[in-house]
Design a protein around this motif. Structure first.
Motif, PDB file in Angstrom:
ATOM      1  N   ASP A 316      -2.878  -8.900   0.061  1.00 34.78           N
ATOM      2  CA  ASP A 316      -1.504  -8.871   0.552  1.00 34.78           C
ATOM      3  C   ASP A 316      -1.062 -10.319   0.725  1.00 34.78           C
TER       4      ASP A 316
ATOM      5  N   ILE B   7      13.393   3.836  -1.166  1.00 35.73           N
ATOM      6  CA  ILE B   7      12.249   3.627  -0.286  1.00 35.73           C
ATOM      7  C   ILE B   7      11.918   4.975   0.312  1.00 35.73           C
ATOM      8  N   VAL B  10       7.838   5.056   3.542  1.00 32.37           N
ATOM      9  CA  VAL B  10       6.859   3.990   3.410  1.00 32.37           C
ATOM     10  C   VAL B  10       6.205   3.663   4.747  1.00 32.37           C
ATOM     11  N   THR B  11       4.896   3.603   4.705  1.00 37.64           N
ATOM     12  CA  THR B  11       4.126   3.218   5.886  1.00 37.64           C
ATOM     13  C   THR B  11       3.198   2.083   5.500  1.00 37.64           C
ATOM     14  N   LYS B  12       3.071   1.119   6.391  1.00 34.86           N
ATOM     15  CA  LYS B  12       2.125   0.041   6.141  1.00 34.86           C
ATOM     16  C   LYS B  12       1.247  -0.130   7.361  1.00 34.86           C
ATOM     17  N   THR B  46       8.653  -5.288   5.009  1.00 30.59           N
ATOM     18  CA  THR B  46       9.280  -4.297   4.134  1.00 30.59           C
ATOM     19  C   THR B  46       9.704  -4.944   2.818  1.00 30.59           C
ATOM     20  N   MET B  49       6.863  -5.521   0.568  1.00 33.69           N
ATOM     21  CA  MET B  49       6.392  -4.304  -0.108  1.00 33.69           C
ATOM     22  C   MET B  49       7.323  -3.945  -1.266  1.00 33.69           C
ATOM     23  N   ILE B  56       1.214  -0.868  -0.348  1.00 34.72           N
ATOM     24  CA  ILE B  56       1.843   0.148   0.485  1.00 34.72           C
ATOM     25  C   ILE B  56       0.755   1.118   0.920  1.00 34.72           C
ATOM     26  N   THR B  57       0.629   1.359   2.212  1.00 28.41           N
ATOM     27  CA  THR B  57      -0.428   2.250   2.693  1.00 28.41           C
ATOM     28  C   THR B  57      -0.110   3.699   2.343  1.00 28.41           C
ATOM     29  N   ASP B  60       6.141   5.576  -1.166  1.00 30.10           N
ATOM     30  CA  ASP B  60       6.340   4.881  -2.430  1.00 30.10           C
ATOM     31  C   ASP B  60       7.687   4.159  -2.431  1.00 30.10           C
ATOM     32  N   ILE B  61       7.773   3.135  -3.275  1.00 30.64           N
ATOM     33  CA  ILE B  61       9.039   2.436  -3.453  1.00 30.64           C
ATOM     34  C   ILE B  61       9.366   2.480  -4.936  1.00 30.64           C
ATOM     35  N   LYS B  69       4.206   0.578  -7.157  1.00 33.16           N
ATOM     36  CA  LYS B  69       2.761   0.701  -7.008  1.00 33.16           C
ATOM     37  C   LYS B  69       2.074   0.875  -8.357  1.00 33.16           C
TER      38      LYS B  69
END
Lengths: 319, 308
Positions: A316, B7, B10-12, B46, B49, B56-57, B60-61, B69
């Motif tokens: 990252d 977006i 999305v979770t990070k 954000t 990402m 991205i955990t 999806d974007i 991804k």
């Protein structure tokens, strides 16, 4: 890919530091040339017709010393004596005088250690090529292009190889040129006597030098690859330079010490970087072969590259 | 209008800590989307990402339909971005910097570079080394770098950071022009509220990794009920009279009279009551809430909810 390499070269050659490195290489070569030229002998050898007798005396001396040392020091230490004796005997047999005028090839041979400097500079560039992008913050702009991270890393590595080649070419070309100017071309082609596992062979001086340059650069490339890996994994160029230079100067000595006691020394990177051991002299650990060393080098190379790519792709970027 | 940036939930998470929590929003062509939040709320994360600098955990974007991804190269070629400060190679000239980045996208020629340089107004200094540039010039070079490959989406993280008022205005004009004339989708992040008000069409407020609210700037600033200030002779007496008459309206004493939160239709009624009681009215004005007030309102409300 070509354009990416072009970019990397632009970033290297637009920095003054790079020219300081090349300037230093040329300066060191020039100073060494001046020293040799203005030594008391002026680089010439007195014509001694009694050289055969001289060599015989020398051999007798060497043999005596060897007998004295036998059993006290490891067998590897005696290699030097064996080699000297064999070469001297070959000279006597084939009527090859050791008293040759100092010429361009002798000069280039004497300056071989300068390759170490080229190696050092390559390591410095390799250590910075990924880490600097993080330091400068430019990595963010670099990685948001429609080019995969893997390709960027490969282009950076290719650039290091090109840079190493440039440094070697500059060193070889300049020392040959300087040697030619200061000491002239050799009048007779003097063969290089190569001692390998008990036999002595004649080799053209030029071929010998090119092979030596090539083999020497292997250790330089491996260390540069390691510096590159550390640079990509830890994003820290000082760490990469520090570790790589430390190992460059001490790696082979440490390996030699380990090799005296333990057989596994042959798996250490530095036991395998010097491939000249298979063409001249004796291998470090008995039973090592050229194939073994090449396999070891390939394995180390693959590990370094894998680590660099694995970490770089997953990272990252928050710099 | 089609969404060019989607977006989706999305979770990070970084080391088990949730930095961004289930954010979803869309950005369309031709609009300027403002991304607003206090420091550390997750704006930059954000944005990182969206451009693929960070993984991205979960969720999806999609950029122009391509997932960042799985289809990174296809997705990212539509994006031009400055993430945080526009850091360029200081030892290279501005022009060399642009050449460097132009080589990394396909189909950017010298003519295009000259055109972009002209657009951001750097023609005179482009051959100078970047280390001699002022911050404003670096911002403009950063903008030039984003525009080289004619992106559909422009992402600018704090684009006016550290600029003087003239510079801020210039960047603002550029951004509005790019959205209007080139039909780009622009995502801007900032904590400068007044800036966002002038620049954006829609804003999303992010706080503690959660998207609190997405609204049109106009609606967001005004809300449904408005505040009117009545400049009158006696605030105390007015309060006494009005409070029992209009229990559903909230009145507040101000230095020059009183403020009432009412709907427009109710204003004449209030005036009538005041006139009947012989209270002198010098003026009535609508108080436009600035984005700042609303922002603080929304974020503190939210904090209150979170604490409960």
């Amino acid at each position: 890919m070509f354009k990416l390499i072009q970019n990397e070269l632009l970033k290297i050659f637009k920095r003054p530091g790079t020219f300081v490195m090349i300037g230093l290489l040329i300066l060191i070569t020039t100073v060494a040339g001046a020293f040799i030229k203005f030594q008391s002998s002026g680089g010439t050898v007195p014509d001694n017709t009694e050289w055969k007798q001289g060599l015989q005396m020398e051999n007798a001396d060497l043999k005596k010393q060897m007998d004295e040392l036998e059993g006290q020091v490891p067998a590897a230490e005696l290699t030097y004596y064996k080699e000297q004796i064999a070469v001297n005997e070959y000279r006597i047999e084939h009527n090859l005088t050791p008293n040759v005028d100092y010429s361009v090839w002798e000069f280039v041979t004497d300056l071989l250690p300068i390759i170490e400097f080229a190696g050092m500079f390559t390591i410095i560039i390799a250590a910075g090529i990924v880490a600097s992008e993080f330091n400068w913050g430019t990595i963010k702009l670099l990685l948001i292009r429609p080019i995969s991270r893997g390709k960027i890393l490969v282009s950076k590595y290719a650039t290091i190889l090109i840079f190493a080649l440039v440094l070697l070419a500059v060193t070889f070309a300049y020392s040959s040129l300087l040697g030619l100017v200061l000491f002239g071309a050799p009048d007779t082609s003097n063969p290089y006597l190569n001692y390998h596992q008990g036999t002595v062979k004649e080799q053209s001086m030029f071929v010998h030098l090119v092979i030596t340059y090539g083999l020497q650069s292997i250790s330089m490339i491996m260390l540069a690859t390691m510096a590159f890996m550390i640079s990509a994994v830890f994003r820290n160029s000082s760490l990469a330079i520090g570790i790589s230079l430390f190992l460059m100067f001490t790696g082979s000595q440490i390996t030699m010490l380990v090799a005296m006691k333990f057989d596994w020394a042959k798996y250490i990177l530095f036991a395998n970087t010097d491939l000249t051991q298979y063409f001249e002299g004796e291998p470090l650990v008995e039973g090592m072969t050229l194939t073994f060393s090449i396999i070891m080098l390939v394995v180390y190379f693959a590990i370094f590259q894998f680590l660099a790519h694995f970490v770089f792709k997953k990272r990252d970027v928050a710099a | 209008m089609s969404a060019v940036v989607e977006i989706q939930n999305v979770t990070k998470k970084i080391k088990g800590k949730t930095i961004i929590d289930q954010i979803s929003f869309d950005v369309h062509r031709g609009e300027v989307f403002g991304f607003l939040g206090p420091n550390g709320a997750g704006k930059t994360t954000t944005i990182r990402m969206i451009v693929g600098l960070m993984g991205i955990t979960d969720g999806d974007i999609k950029i122009a339909g391509n997932s960042i991804k799985t289809d990174f190269e296809k997705a990212v070629k539509h994006i031009g971005a400055i993430v945080e400060n526009p850091e360029m190679y200081k030892f290279l000239s501005g022009y060399d910097n642009l050449v460097h980045f132009a080589r990394m996208s396909s189909g950017v020629d010298k003519k295009k570079i000259a055109e972009v340089v002209e657009l951001v107004g750097l023609t005179d200094r482009i051959k100078d080394k970047v280390k001699t540039y002022s911050l404003g010039m670096r911002q403009r070079l950063g903008l030039a770098q984003c525009l080289l490959h004619d992106p559909d989406i422009l992402i600018l993280d704090e684009p006016t950071n550290g600029l003087d008022p003239a510079g801020i205005r210039e960047i603002r004009d550029h951004i509005r022009m790019l959205a209007r004339e080139r039909n780009m989708a622009v995502i801007v992040s900032s904590h400068l509220l007044a800036e966002m008000e002038m620049m954006c069409d829609r804003i999303g407020i992010i706080q503690q990794g959660k998207l609190v609210d997405v609204q049109l700037v106009h609606d967001f600033v005004n809300g449904v009920e408005k505040v009117f200030e009545f400049e009158i002779s006696s605030g105390e007496r007015a309060m006494e009279i009005l409070k029992p008459t209009y229990p559903h309206i909230s009145f507040e004493m101000t230095s020059s009279g009183l403020a009432a939160t009412v709907q427009k239709e109710d204003v004449p009624l209030v005036v009538k009551s005041l006139v009947n009681e012989d209270i002198l009215i010098y003026g009535i004005h609508e108080i436009t809430k600035s984005l700042e007030d609303r922002f603080l309102e929304v974020t503190t409300e939210r904090e209150g909810v979170l604490r409960v």
